[in-house]
Design an enzyme around this catalytic site. Sequence first.
Site, short mmCIF file in Angstrom:
data_model
loop_
_atom_site.label_atom_id
_atom_site.label_comp_id
_atom_site.label_asym_id
_atom_site.label_seq_id
_atom_site.Cartn_x
_atom_site.Cartn_y
_atom_site.Cartn_z
CD GLU A 81 9.92 5.74 7.42
OE1 GLU A 81 8.69 5.80 7.60
OE2 GLU A 81 10.53 6.45 6.60
CD GLU A 112 4.84 -8.22 -10.14
OE1 GLU A 112 3.66 -8.06 -10.51
OE2 GLU A 112 5.62 -7.28 -9.93
#
Length: 270
Positions: A81, A112
């Site tokens: 963004e 992960e």
Amino acid sequence: MKNKPTTEQASNYNNLEKMSTLELLSNINNEDKTVPYAVEKTLPSIERLVDAIYTKMKNGGRLFYIGAGTSGRLGVLDASECPPTFGVPDNWVIGLIAGGDFALRKAVENAEDNTTLAWEDLQNYNISDKDVLVGIAASGTTPYVIGGLETAKKNGIITGCIVCNTNSPVAKVADLPIEIVVGPEFVTGSTRMKSGTAQKLVLNMITTSVMIKLGRVKDNKMVHMQLSNAKLVNRGVLMLMDELHIDQELAASLLNQYKSVKNALDNYKI
């Protein structure tokens, strides 16, 4: 168990499946109301990280986020963004998620838990000691994040983190840790809820503050925003009308000519 991390502690609510819709919504909302107060307690830690990022970025450095699952997705979201909001290049703020872009939609098995993968991912961007690396992990135990931060520190890179437990392995590794303890989740262990909300709030604060300090906002307006759709073009026209006290036709003409609000403001001659 007293030693159980806060993010794993049992919900303060029982028999959720027996609650009415309004009871569910009200109780979730009541829990959510506590999040900004938990963030407020960490403002000095956020300040230290923001100032460190600003110092590096004003000298040409970049900001990197690493995380897995919800935490990784929030980092990628915040990074993605920045270009449209502040008109900065795509490589100023970079978000990486364990398992790559595929993991934005679906879990990638064991990604992960890999302690070397984050540093491997970061090598694609030639990260250096000019940059800052922030690990995002609600539990504060994600191996992908711990490994990335540890290796970054060995290479002289300033590190920060956003976690939701105290005394976590991630926070112990990071130079500038932010520990936002929001308490047990409404659904036990579901850190996409309050923990995720807290992380999103802090990410908003970090990049917004850094970009303002870097001059990417004028007064309170996104003068560098990318004019990528009709809504944003119209917003740009209104900004120019308000700032320069001109009519809509002239404002639209200036925006079309200079391609950004900032350029139009800098070049307009009364």
